[in-house]
Design a protein around this motif. Structure first.
Motif, PDB file in Angstrom:
ATOM      1  N   CYS A 108      13.600  -4.992  -0.556  1.00  0.00           N
ATOM      2  CA  CYS A 108      13.129  -4.561   0.757  1.00  0.00           C
ATOM      3  C   CYS A 108      13.807  -3.250   1.124  1.00  0.00           C
ATOM      4  CB  CYS A 108      13.395  -5.631   1.827  1.00  0.00           C
ATOM      5  SG  CYS A 108      15.126  -5.850   2.289  1.00  0.00           S
ATOM      6  N   ALA A 109      13.269  -2.599   2.151  1.00  0.00           N
ATOM      7  CA  ALA A 109      13.847  -1.360   2.666  1.00  0.00           C
ATOM      8  C   ALA A 109      14.002  -1.489   4.171  1.00  0.00           C
ATOM      9  CB  ALA A 109      12.971  -0.162   2.321  1.00  0.00           C
ATOM     10  N   VAL A 110      15.052  -0.858   4.716  1.00  0.00           N
ATOM     11  CA  VAL A 110      15.341  -0.930   6.144  1.00  0.00           C
ATOM     12  C   VAL A 110      15.593   0.493   6.645  1.00  0.00           C
ATOM     13  CG1 VAL A 110      16.851  -1.855   7.942  1.00  0.00           C
ATOM     14  CG2 VAL A 110      16.367  -3.226   5.896  1.00  0.00           C
ATOM     15  N   ALA A 111      14.906   0.859   7.733  1.00  0.00           N
ATOM     16  CA  ALA A 111      15.058   2.188   8.310  1.00  0.00           C
ATOM     17  C   ALA A 111      15.598   2.097   9.718  1.00  0.00           C
ATOM     18  CB  ALA A 111      13.722   2.923   8.325  1.00  0.00           C
ATOM     19  N   THR A 112      16.544   2.978  10.012  1.00  0.00           N
ATOM     20  CA  THR A 112      17.036   3.198  11.372  1.00  0.00           C
ATOM     21  C   THR A 112      17.143   4.714  11.543  1.00  0.00           C
ATOM     22  OG1 THR A 112      19.320   3.012  10.586  1.00  0.00           O
ATOM     23  CG2 THR A 112      18.322   1.039  11.530  1.00  0.00           C
ATOM     24  N   ASN A 134       0.812  -1.222   0.000  1.00  0.00           N
ATOM     25  CA  ASN A 134       0.000   0.000   0.000  1.00  0.00           C
ATOM     26  C   ASN A 134       0.845   1.271   0.000  1.00  0.00           C
ATOM     27  OD1 ASN A 134      -2.532  -1.442   0.232  1.00  0.00           O
ATOM     28  ND2 ASN A 134      -1.990  -1.864   2.358  1.00  0.00           N
ATOM     29  N   PHE A 135       2.165   1.134  -0.168  1.00  0.00           N
ATOM     30  CA  PHE A 135       3.064   2.284  -0.114  1.00  0.00           C
ATOM     31  C   PHE A 135       4.031   2.255  -1.296  1.00  0.00           C
ATOM     32  CE2 PHE A 135       1.750   1.541   4.241  1.00  0.00           C
ATOM     33  CZ  PHE A 135       1.477   2.816   4.716  1.00  0.00           C
ATOM     34  N   PRO A 136       3.690   2.917  -2.412  1.00  0.00           N
ATOM     35  CA  PRO A 136       4.642   2.992  -3.531  1.00  0.00           C
ATOM     36  C   PRO A 136       6.002   3.528  -3.104  1.00  0.00           C
ATOM     37  CG  PRO A 136       2.486   3.791  -4.197  1.00  0.00           C
ATOM     38  CD  PRO A 136       2.420   3.586  -2.716  1.00  0.00           C
ATOM     39  N   ASP A 137       5.984   4.512  -2.199  1.00  0.00           N
ATOM     40  CA  ASP A 137       7.208   5.011  -1.566  1.00  0.00           C
ATOM     41  C   ASP A 137       7.042   4.845  -0.053  1.00  0.00           C
ATOM     42  OD1 ASP A 137       9.475   6.226  -0.634  1.00  0.00           O
ATOM     43  OD2 ASP A 137       8.902   8.261  -1.256  1.00  0.00           O
ATOM     44  N   PRO A 138       7.638   3.806   0.526  1.00  0.00           N
ATOM     45  CA  PRO A 138       7.433   3.572   1.956  1.00  0.00           C
ATOM     46  C   PRO A 138       8.287   4.440   2.864  1.00  0.00           C
ATOM     47  CG  PRO A 138       8.896   1.901   1.074  1.00  0.00           C
ATOM     48  CD  PRO A 138       8.461   2.763  -0.101  1.00  0.00           C
ATOM     49  N   ALA A 139       9.214   5.213   2.302  1.00  0.00           N
ATOM     50  CA  ALA A 139      10.196   5.924   3.124  1.00  0.00           C
ATOM     51  C   ALA A 139       9.568   6.857   4.157  1.00  0.00           C
ATOM     52  CB  ALA A 139      11.182   6.679   2.230  1.00  0.00           C
ATOM     53  N   PRO A 140       8.580   7.706   3.804  1.00  0.00           N
ATOM     54  CA  PRO A 140       8.012   8.601   4.832  1.00  0.00           C
ATOM     55  C   PRO A 140       7.395   7.842   6.003  1.00  0.00           C
ATOM     56  CG  PRO A 140       7.430   9.373   2.632  1.00  0.00           C
ATOM     57  CD  PRO A 140       8.047   8.012   2.458  1.00  0.00           C
ATOM     58  N   PHE A 176      17.450   1.147   0.742  1.00  0.00           N
ATOM     59  CA  PHE A 176      16.719   0.255  -0.154  1.00  0.00           C
ATOM     60  C   PHE A 176      17.667  -0.829  -0.663  1.00  0.00           C
ATOM     61  CE2 PHE A 176      14.147   4.022  -0.061  1.00  0.00           C
ATOM     62  CZ  PHE A 176      12.849   3.548  -0.151  1.00  0.00           C
ATOM     63  N   PHE A 177      17.226  -2.069  -0.548  1.00  0.00           N
ATOM     64  CA  PHE A 177      18.001  -3.212  -0.995  1.00  0.00           C
ATOM     65  C   PHE A 177      17.278  -3.868  -2.171  1.00  0.00           C
ATOM     66  CE2 PHE A 177      19.036  -2.555   3.422  1.00  0.00           C
ATOM     67  CZ  PHE A 177      20.416  -2.714   3.466  1.00  0.00           C
ATOM     68  N   PRO A 178      17.944  -4.017  -3.310  1.00  0.00           N
ATOM     69  CA  PRO A 178      17.271  -4.620  -4.462  1.00  0.00           C
ATOM     70  C   PRO A 178      16.951  -6.091  -4.212  1.00  0.00           C
ATOM     71  CG  PRO A 178      19.621  -4.397  -4.888  1.00  0.00           C
ATOM     72  CD  PRO A 178      19.348  -3.680  -3.583  1.00  0.00           C
ATOM     73  N   ALA A 179      15.993  -6.593  -4.976  1.00  0.00           N
ATOM     74  CA  ALA A 179      15.627  -8.003  -4.854  1.00  0.00           C
ATOM     75  C   ALA A 179      16.808  -8.888  -5.224  1.00  0.00           C
ATOM     76  CB  ALA A 179      14.441  -8.307  -5.756  1.00  0.00           C
ATOM     77  N   VAL A 180      16.865 -10.049  -4.615  1.00  0.00           N
ATOM     78  CA  VAL A 180      17.908 -11.030  -4.888  1.00  0.00           C
ATOM     79  C   VAL A 180      17.376 -12.027  -5.908  1.00  0.00           C
ATOM     80  CG1 VAL A 180      19.405 -12.795  -3.900  1.00  0.00           C
ATOM     81  CG2 VAL A 180      18.821 -10.757  -2.565  1.00  0.00           C
ATOM     82  N   CYS A 197      10.526  -2.997   5.514  1.00  0.00           N
ATOM     83  CA  CYS A 197       9.407  -3.053   4.580  1.00  0.00           C
ATOM     84  C   CYS A 197       9.712  -4.081   3.495  1.00  0.00           C
ATOM     85  CB  CYS A 197       9.176  -1.678   3.950  1.00  0.00           C
ATOM     86  SG  CYS A 197       7.924  -1.655   2.642  1.00  0.00           S
ATOM     87  N   GLY A 198       8.836  -5.076   3.364  1.00  0.00           N
ATOM     88  CA  GLY A 198       8.965  -6.025   2.273  1.00  0.00           C
ATOM     89  C   GLY A 198       8.321  -5.470   1.016  1.00  0.00           C
ATOM     90  N   ARG A 199       9.068  -5.474  -0.089  1.00  0.00           N
ATOM     91  CA  ARG A 199       8.596  -4.836  -1.321  1.00  0.00           C
ATOM     92  C   ARG A 199       8.494  -5.815  -2.485  1.00  0.00           C
ATOM     93  NH1 ARG A 199      11.769  -0.485  -3.228  1.00  0.00           N
ATOM     94  NH2 ARG A 199       9.877   0.695  -3.709  1.00  0.00           N
TER      95      ARG A 199
END
Length: 303
Positions: A217-221, A188-194, A227-231, A210-212
């Motif tokens: 996926c994306a990881v926030a601290t 539900n989040f095209p851009d999950p960063a905010p 943002f990590f590209p798919a494997v 966030c699983g994309r």
């Protein structure tokens, strides 16, 4: 149990019926549609607890099943995996059943069983949690009452918000506030960063994942979102059920239980999720420790 558990999974387990549609959609003009219907032990708690057990971790599960054929099969399956089922409580309403319509183009529609469950026995839950390091919590209503118990027991708390839509969702508020680590689907989040920055800013030591799907996926601290590209493992995607649970299992095992870096945790979580996508209508055969290490080695060899 001879040793304290590594992780306690808290959530729903049930029997999933996956309905594979032969065409692009259901034909509502006719009475009968002919489909392939396959059952498996599923729902978030089933996939997560079995995932940890496959990685060789001492795993406990807190949830409910009924005294029926599905409940007995689930209890026997989890016990055979070596999962501590002391707190797998009997449910007079019966075992949860869910139906997942699976489309040929990869889409799915999930119909989750909304049976209401009673609160588990607090004393038994404390006994299962004692000495464990991690509580992996899904979001049935009754699970919120166990969050203070997990905190009192000194466990790191990870909560999966699943397909959250509203950042201010009052139903999920308790889980958002309690979690040291948060997971959610980016569907539900095209851009999950905010949204991720908002969640991470609530606590300086929190990690948000966030699983994309096919985007990785994306990881926030703190305020940083990576943002990590798919494997790409070269294997076809057959079924995405359980992939988000596998991402969380792989990430949490690496980061919380093994002390690996965020980068390594993201890689291992994605490899677990990608492996799960290659399994069709089953939680059997989730990625093992040996398979995961071999997959990591292949990725490293590619540079």
């Amino acid at each position: 149990m001879g040793h304290p558990l590594d992780v306690v999974v808290i959530g729903c387990v049930g029997l999933d019926t996956n309905v594979y549609l032969p065409g692009r959609d259901i034909d509502f003009e006719v009475e009968a549609n002919f489909t392939e219907n396959l059952d498996c032990v599923g729902q978030a708690g089933g996939y997560a607890s079995r995932g940890y057990a496959r990685l060789g971790l001492r795993t406990g599960f807190i949830g409910h099943v009924g005294d029926d054929f599905a409940g007995r099969a689930i209890r026997e399956t989890l016990a055979a995996d070596g999962i501590d089922v002391r707190a797998l409580a009997p449910d007079p309403g019966g075992t949860a059943r869910s139906v997942n319509f699976m489309y040929g183009d990869g889409r799915r529609k999930n119909f989750y069983d909304c049976k209401r469950h009673a609160d588990p026995d607090p004393a038994l839950c404390r006994a299962v949690m004692a000495g464990a390091r991690l509580a992996h919590v899904n979001i049935p209503d009754w699970a919120r009452r166990l969050l203070p118990l997990a905190r009192e027991a000194g466990l790191r708390i990870a909560c999966d918000l699943q397909d959250v839509v509203d950042p201010a969702d009052p139903y999920r508020r308790d889980f958002m506030e309690a979690a040291d680590l948060l997971f959610f689907s980016g569907t539900n989040f095209p851009d999950p960063a905010p949204f991720m920055r908002r969640l991470a800013a609530q606590r300086p030591d929190r990690v948000v994942v966030c699983g994309r799907g096919a985007q990785g996926c994306a990881v926030a601290t703190g305020r940083e979102v990576r943002f990590f590209p798919a494997v790409d493992t070269g294997t076809p995607v057959l079924d995405t059920n359980g992939a988000g649970d596998a991402l969380a299992v792989g990430f949490l095992t690496a980061y919380v239980l093994e002390g690996r870096s965020l980068e390594e945790a993201a890689l291992r979580g994605q490899l677990g999720a990608r492996h799960t996508c290659g399994l069709r209508a089953t939680s059997d055969g989730l990625i093992s420790r040996a398979q995961l290490e071999a997959a990591v080695a292949r990725v490293r060899a590619k540079g």
